[in-house]
Scaffold this motif. Structure first.
Motif, PDB file in Angstrom:
ATOM      1  N   UNK A  38       0.816  -1.269  -0.060  1.00 54.29           N
ATOM      2  CA  UNK A  38      -0.046   0.117   0.000  1.00 54.29           C
ATOM      3  C   UNK A  38       0.845   0.978  -0.029  1.00 54.29           C
ATOM      4  N   UNK A  39       1.898   1.168   1.003  1.00 49.12           N
ATOM      5  CA  UNK A  39       2.723   2.384   0.829  1.00 49.12           C
ATOM      6  C   UNK A  39       3.161   2.652  -0.533  1.00 49.12           C
ATOM      7  N   UNK A  40       3.971   1.400  -1.328  1.00 46.99           N
ATOM      8  CA  UNK A  40       4.680   1.682  -2.673  1.00 46.99           C
ATOM      9  C   UNK A  40       3.712   2.242  -3.627  1.00 46.99           C
ATOM     10  N   UNK A  41       2.374   1.950  -3.585  1.00 47.69           N
ATOM     11  CA  UNK A  41       1.335   2.427  -4.502  1.00 47.69           C
ATOM     12  C   UNK A  41       1.215   3.874  -4.188  1.00 47.69           C
ATOM     13  N   UNK A  42       0.795   4.259  -3.087  1.00 44.86           N
ATOM     14  CA  UNK A  42       0.660   5.520  -2.766  1.00 44.86           C
ATOM     15  C   UNK A  42       1.975   6.623  -2.991  1.00 44.86           C
ATOM     16  N   UNK A  43       3.149   6.060  -2.846  1.00 44.92           N
ATOM     17  CA  UNK A  43       4.297   6.900  -3.195  1.00 44.92           C
ATOM     18  C   UNK A  43       4.436   6.933  -4.403  1.00 44.92           C
ATOM     19  N   UNK A  44       4.256   5.996  -5.258  1.00 46.68           N
ATOM     20  CA  UNK A  44       4.390   6.086  -6.718  1.00 46.68           C
ATOM     21  C   UNK A  44       3.330   7.078  -7.351  1.00 46.68           C
ATOM     22  N   UNK A  45       2.177   6.952  -6.983  1.00 46.47           N
ATOM     23  CA  UNK A  45       0.927   7.802  -7.215  1.00 46.47           C
ATOM     24  C   UNK A  45       1.260   9.323  -6.779  1.00 46.47           C
ATOM     25  N   UNK A  46       1.928   9.398  -5.798  1.00 42.27           N
ATOM     26  CA  UNK A  46       2.347  10.630  -5.127  1.00 42.27           C
ATOM     27  C   UNK A  46       3.298  11.257  -6.214  1.00 42.27           C
ATOM     28  N   UNK A  47       4.268  10.500  -6.635  1.00 40.62           N
ATOM     29  CA  UNK A  47       5.311  11.152  -7.603  1.00 40.62           C
ATOM     30  C   UNK A  47       4.761  11.515  -8.789  1.00 40.62           C
ATOM     31  N   UNK A  48       3.657  10.671  -9.318  1.00 44.06           N
ATOM     32  CA  UNK A  48       3.326  11.197 -10.453  1.00 44.06           C
ATOM     33  C   UNK A  48       2.225  12.091 -10.460  1.00 44.06           C
ATOM     34  N   UNK A  49       1.525  12.403  -9.494  1.00 44.17           N
ATOM     35  CA  UNK A  49       0.384  13.306  -9.334  1.00 44.17           C
ATOM     36  C   UNK A  49       0.747  14.457  -8.658  1.00 44.17           C
ATOM     37  N   UNK A  50       1.947  14.845  -7.783  1.00 45.90           N
ATOM     38  CA  UNK A  50       1.994  16.224  -6.907  1.00 45.90           C
ATOM     39  C   UNK A  50       2.324  16.982  -7.892  1.00 45.90           C
ATOM     40  N   UNK A  51       3.042  16.991  -8.857  1.00 49.28           N
ATOM     41  CA  UNK A  51       3.338  18.177  -9.931  1.00 49.28           C
ATOM     42  C   UNK A  51       2.038  19.058 -10.150  1.00 49.28           C
ATOM     43  N   UNK A  52       1.067  18.302 -10.481  1.00 51.17           N
ATOM     44  CA  UNK A  52      -0.344  19.061 -10.890  1.00 51.17           C
ATOM     45  C   UNK A  52      -0.831  19.806  -9.845  1.00 51.17           C
ATOM     46  N   UNK A  53      -0.884  19.025  -8.801  1.00 56.57           N
ATOM     47  CA  UNK A  53      -1.334  19.668  -7.406  1.00 56.57           C
ATOM     48  C   UNK A  53      -0.803  21.025  -7.141  1.00 56.57           C
ATOM     49  N   UNK A  54       0.585  20.869  -7.087  1.00 52.55           N
ATOM     50  CA  UNK A  54       1.404  22.157  -6.682  1.00 52.55           C
ATOM     51  C   UNK A  54       1.196  23.153  -7.753  1.00 52.55           C
ATOM     52  N   UNK A  55       1.188  22.882  -9.008  1.00 49.18           N
ATOM     53  CA  UNK A  55       0.877  24.005 -10.064  1.00 49.18           C
ATOM     54  C   UNK A  55      -0.629  24.498  -9.806  1.00 49.18           C
ATOM     55  N   UNK A  56      -1.438  23.856  -8.990  1.00 50.07           N
ATOM     56  CA  UNK A  56      -2.720  24.510  -9.013  1.00 50.07           C
ATOM     57  C   UNK A  56      -2.607  25.346  -7.550  1.00 50.07           C
ATOM     58  N   UNK A  57      -2.090  24.874  -6.605  1.00 46.98           N
ATOM     59  CA  UNK A  57      -2.241  25.670  -5.263  1.00 46.98           C
ATOM     60  C   UNK A  57      -0.931  25.995  -4.764  1.00 46.98           C
TER      61      UNK A  57
END
Length: 462
Positions: free
Chosen positions: A49-68
């Motif tokens: 579960x940790x690994x799934x969340x970590x990889x998703x965070x690496x893939x999706x965080x750039x979009x969130x930071x770009x927004x807020x």
């Protein structure tokens, strides 16, 4: 040195508090799960579960930071990490812990990427290597200290769930009150796994197997230590000593890999890891000192493999594709990290605690066989074409921002310029032509989006 640290002290403090809380959080779950009678297979799911969340965070965080923005995003990550560990106390069930652990992995990846991009922005090209070294040592020390705190209390109570939540909340304070300007948007990595395989089959195959081994041990080492009768203090040492040994071993192993065929070094380290696997399997030691000694030797081997693999992949990569290669290997490592705790957990549930090292023994044997096969098929890279060896903090998967922070001065300038140009094209900015231009020619654009594509990795093979 003081002048270099002071401008980034708030970021280092925030990262240290985050890693301190993460060290407690990551170790208390398998320890408490063992006390509660959870099966090894269910505890292995925590690592997946940790690994799934970590990889998703690496893939999706750039979009969130770009927004807020960076500060708001970091605050959200710290808050959700605190909520996840508190809910783990309220919901004492492995089926609740697995999705909560995935949330923790997502938050940890996001927070790490934000801090690393911020450090990369503040670090001068001439001091980038020292800044990365300081950052790595701060993280290593904080994570180890968080694990060692578990020796000071009772793991069956609420203390070691509440403390991480407190420190997760404290981690957002330094960045929230910092007067530093927010950095450029996070790097978005476009992956081409086929090109990465053509670039270096050994790197792709080996990093998947390393993901299996390292994640299985990181998730279930405390379960193994408890199962063979070690007390809580020794269980904590069994989990933390390998990380420290892995940090120390990267220096001599990195020097050796810079002077000879990195694949040979990888084989040698994998042989050492396999020998330690077999010692655990055949000796089945119950003595405290033997277990701790073997664990330190095991950590020195397994946590030195990942940076050797990254360096080998970059030996073959085209200049300017460092982040694409690092991102692809991160994704592959993440896939192995999902599979490793699953396989080891189910094996331990059926065959007993030593099955943890049976899983890693298979992974290390496959690395040896495949690397030897590739060595017989291809000559090594000549010394002048080798990329620089960069140490990676043991026990933690890197992020695309780690690659930028750890890059050399020339690589950093080129990667930042390419990221700026890609962002300007994506937003349709009229100032695209005024963006800094990298030394190498710009990458081609797609007809549909006009977005910058990663430079192709040449079909060289190892």
């Amino acid at each position: 040195m003081v002048r270099q640290i002071l401008p980034i002290s708030a970021l280092l403090l925030g990262s240290a508090l985050l890693l301190f809380a993460g060290g407690m959080n990551g170790l208390i779950l398998p320890v408490r799960g063992t006390i509660e009678g959870f099966s090894a297979s269910s505890l292995g799911l925590l690592g997946s579960g940790w690994a799934v969340g970590y990889v998703l965070g690496c893939l999706m965080m750039a979009r969130l930071v770009g927004r807020v923005g960076h500060i708001r995003s970091f605050s959200v990550m710290a808050a959700f990490a605190a909520v996840a560990v508190l809910l783990s106390l309220l919901l004492l069930s492995p089926w609740a812990w697995v999705p909560l652990r995935a949330i923790s992995g997502f938050c940890f990846a996001g927070a790490a990427m934000i801090v690393e991009s911020w450090l990369g922005e503040r670090a001068e090209p001439s001091t980038r290597g020292r800044i990365f070294g300081i950052y790595s040592m701060v993280n290593l020390g904080a994570s180890t200290a968080g694990q060692m705190v578990l020796t000071l209390g009772d793991a069956s109570g609420a203390l070691f769930f509440v403390l991480p939540a407190i420190f997760y909340c404290l981690a957002l304070v330094p960045t929230a009150i910092s007067s530093s300007a927010s950095p450029r948007p996070l790097v978005r990595v476009s992956l081409d796994m086929r090109a990465l395989w053509r670039n270096s089959p050994v790197a792709v195959f080996a990093v998947f197997c390393v993901g299996i081994s390292n994640s299985a041990f990181g998730t279930l080492s405390a379960v193994y230590a408890s199962g063979v009768g070690l007390q809580l203090a020794s269980v904590t040492l069994f989990a933390s000593l390998p990380v420290l040994a892995g940090a120390l071993s990267q220096i001599p192993i990195g020097m050796a890999s810079d002077r000879t065929d990195r694949r040979m070094v990888l084989v040698g380290v994998a042989v050492l890891a396999l020998a330690t696997d077999l010692a655990f399997l055949l000796l089945r030691p119950e003595d405290r000192m033997i277990n701790l000694g073997l664990a330190a030797l095991f950590g020195a081997a397994i946590y030195a493999m990942y940076p050797v693999i990254i360096a080998h992949a970059n030996d073959h990569a085209e200049e300017g594709s460092f982040i694409q290669v690092s991102g692809g290997l991160l994704m592959t490592f993440g896939l192995g990290s999902i599979a490793g705790p699953l396989a080891a957990g189910f094996g331990m549930a059926r065959l007993g605690e030593p099955a943890l090292f049976l899983t890693s023994a298979v992974a290390h044997l496959l690395i040896i066989l495949f690397a030897v096969l590739r060595i017989a098929m291809r000559a090594p890279v000549v010394e002048e074409d080798k990329a620089s060896f960069v140490s990676v903090p043991p026990g933690r998967v890197s992020t695309p921002e780690t690659a930028v922070l750890a890059a050399t001065a020339e690589e950093a300038e080129e990667e930042i310029a390419q990221a700026e140009q890609a962002l300007a094209q994506e937003l349709g900015s009229e100032e695209t032509e005024e963006a800094p231009v990298a030394a190498s020619p710009p990458a081609p654009e797609t007809e549909e989006t006009g977005a910058e594509m990663p430079k192709p990795v040449p079909p060289r093979d190892d």
